[in-house]
Design a protein around this motif. Structure first.
Motif, short mmCIF file in Angstrom:
data_model
loop_
_atom_site.label_atom_id
_atom_site.label_comp_id
_atom_site.label_asym_id
_atom_site.label_seq_id
_atom_site.Cartn_x
_atom_site.Cartn_y
_atom_site.Cartn_z
N SER A 165 26.20 29.52 -43.94
CA SER A 165 25.71 28.36 -44.68
C SER A 165 26.78 27.81 -45.62
CB SER A 165 24.46 28.74 -45.49
OG SER A 165 23.42 29.16 -44.63
N VAL A 166 27.50 28.72 -46.27
CA VAL A 166 28.58 28.28 -47.17
C VAL A 166 29.68 27.59 -46.36
CG1 VAL A 166 30.40 29.05 -48.73
CG2 VAL A 166 28.10 30.03 -48.91
N LEU A 167 30.05 28.16 -45.21
CA LEU A 167 31.10 27.56 -44.39
C LEU A 167 30.67 26.20 -43.84
CD1 LEU A 167 32.41 30.66 -42.40
CD2 LEU A 167 33.52 29.49 -44.32
N ALA A 168 29.41 26.10 -43.43
CA ALA A 168 28.92 24.83 -42.91
C ALA A 168 28.93 23.75 -43.99
CB ALA A 168 27.51 25.00 -42.34
N THR A 169 28.51 24.12 -45.19
CA THR A 169 28.49 23.14 -46.28
C THR A 169 29.90 22.72 -46.66
OG1 THR A 169 26.48 24.21 -47.10
CG2 THR A 169 27.58 22.69 -48.59
N TYR A 170 30.82 23.68 -46.66
CA TYR A 170 32.22 23.36 -46.95
C TYR A 170 32.79 22.45 -45.86
CZ TYR A 170 37.25 23.99 -47.61
OH TYR A 170 38.59 23.78 -47.79
N GLY A 171 32.46 22.74 -44.60
CA GLY A 171 32.92 21.91 -43.51
C GLY A 171 32.38 20.50 -43.60
N MET A 172 31.13 20.36 -44.02
CA MET A 172 30.56 19.03 -44.22
C MET A 172 31.30 18.29 -45.31
SD MET A 172 26.62 18.12 -45.32
CE MET A 172 26.18 16.53 -46.02
N ALA A 173 31.63 18.98 -46.40
CA ALA A 173 32.37 18.35 -47.50
C ALA A 173 33.74 17.86 -47.03
CB ALA A 173 32.53 19.33 -48.66
N ARG A 174 34.37 18.61 -46.12
CA ARG A 174 35.68 18.24 -45.60
C ARG A 174 35.60 17.19 -44.49
NH1 ARG A 174 39.95 21.70 -46.51
NH2 ARG A 174 41.12 19.96 -45.60
N GLY A 175 34.39 16.96 -43.99
CA GLY A 175 34.22 15.98 -42.92
C GLY A 175 34.52 16.51 -41.54
N TRP A 176 34.44 17.84 -41.34
CA TRP A 176 34.72 18.44 -40.04
C TRP A 176 33.50 18.36 -39.14
CZ3 TRP A 176 36.97 23.52 -42.48
CH2 TRP A 176 38.23 23.23 -43.04
N VAL A 177 33.66 17.87 -37.93
CA VAL A 177 32.55 17.76 -36.98
C VAL A 177 31.96 19.14 -36.68
CG1 VAL A 177 31.90 17.01 -34.65
CG2 VAL A 177 33.56 15.67 -35.98
N GLU A 178 32.79 20.16 -36.66
CA GLU A 178 32.34 21.51 -36.29
C GLU A 178 31.28 22.09 -37.21
OE1 GLU A 178 36.63 21.30 -34.76
OE2 GLU A 178 35.47 20.54 -36.46
N PHE A 179 31.12 21.51 -38.40
CA PHE A 179 30.18 22.13 -39.34
C PHE A 179 28.76 22.14 -38.78
CE2 PHE A 179 28.72 17.98 -40.88
CZ PHE A 179 27.43 18.25 -41.34
N TRP A 180 28.44 21.17 -37.92
CA TRP A 180 27.10 21.15 -37.32
C TRP A 180 26.89 22.36 -36.41
CZ3 TRP A 180 23.62 17.98 -39.25
CH2 TRP A 180 24.03 16.79 -39.84
N LEU A 181 27.94 22.78 -35.69
CA LEU A 181 27.82 23.92 -34.80
C LEU A 181 27.65 25.22 -35.58
CD1 LEU A 181 30.54 23.00 -32.13
CD2 LEU A 181 28.07 22.58 -32.07
#
Length: 230
Positions: A165-181
């Motif tokens: 969950s922390v990695l996904a939220t961080y990925g969303m903040a960075r704008g990485w498409v992979e955060f959804w996966l």
């Protein structure tokens, strides 16, 4: 009785399960935040923070004296991390929007059609490696810690939900498409864990989140192909 007192104590029954209304409300705020995230709206971050605060009190059932006295330390702890990472994401997205609008106002050739929204992009090789290493290492490190603190079994699942969950939220903040996966992987583990622990409302929302995150992935994927690179 004040609204906040009612929200903290109010329950309803589904079969033989007592469900807290703040568990439902907290998840609805989370759903609204996810919808805002899919549309790349800055307001997704503060809305999500409200849901995080509510769910923090839910998952420490033994501490807050809720009908379900089960503590899910990973679920509770991730709400705290959500707030921290969400402040970072909120700041990052606001800065991106301000920069885009400033550029559009000063240069007529700048494309302002995104209204200052963050531009989705794929993570590069090093960033993907970071996500994988952090996911594995974080889960391995936190599992014995959560077990020693008395978290619900299987503890590795609770630890992964926290880390993912922390990695996904961080990925969303960075704008990485992979955060959804990453979110999809969290949901696959989270649904059976929450059902076994008796958190039916959150488990039901996780099932919906699973379908929603797949939709969000394809929305951001298409956007990453049509928008200019950041």
């Amino acid at each position: 009785m004040s609204f906040f007192s009612w929200l903290f104590d109010a329950t309803f029954t589904v079969g033989d399960q007592v469900v807290l209304w703040r568990e439902v409300v907290g998840n609805l705020f989370g759903l609204a935040s996810a919808l805002g995230g899919m549309r790349r709206r800055v307001w997704a971050w503060p809305v999500g923070i409200v849901g995080n605060v509510l769910l923090f009190t839910v998952f420490l059932g033994a501490v807050f004296g809720t009908p379900d006295a089960t503590n899910l330390l990973g679920q509770a702890g991730r709400q705290v991390m959500f707030v921290i990472v969400s402040v970072y994401g909120w700041t990052t997205w606001r800065a991106a929007r301000t920069a885009a609008r400033t550029a559009a106002a000063s240069d007529a050739t700048v494309d302002a059609t995104s209204d200052g929204q963050i531009l989705p992009r794929w993570a590069n090789g090093r960033q993907r490696a970071f996500l994988v290493v952090a996911a594995v290492a974080g889960t391995l490190v936190l599992t014995p810690i959560f077990r020693a603190l008395g978290s619900y079994e299987p503890v590795w699942a609770d630890a992964w939900i926290f880390v993912g969950s922390v990695l996904a939220t961080y990925g969303m903040a960075r704008g990485w498409v992979e955060f959804w996966l990453v979110w999809v992987a969290v949901d696959l583990v989270g649904v059976p864990l929450l059902l076994s622990a008796g958190y039916w409302a959150t488990a039901s929302m996780y099932v919906f989140y699973g379908a929603f995150t797949l939709t969000g992935f394809f929305v951001w994927w298409r956007a990453s192909r049509t928008l200019p690179a950041s």
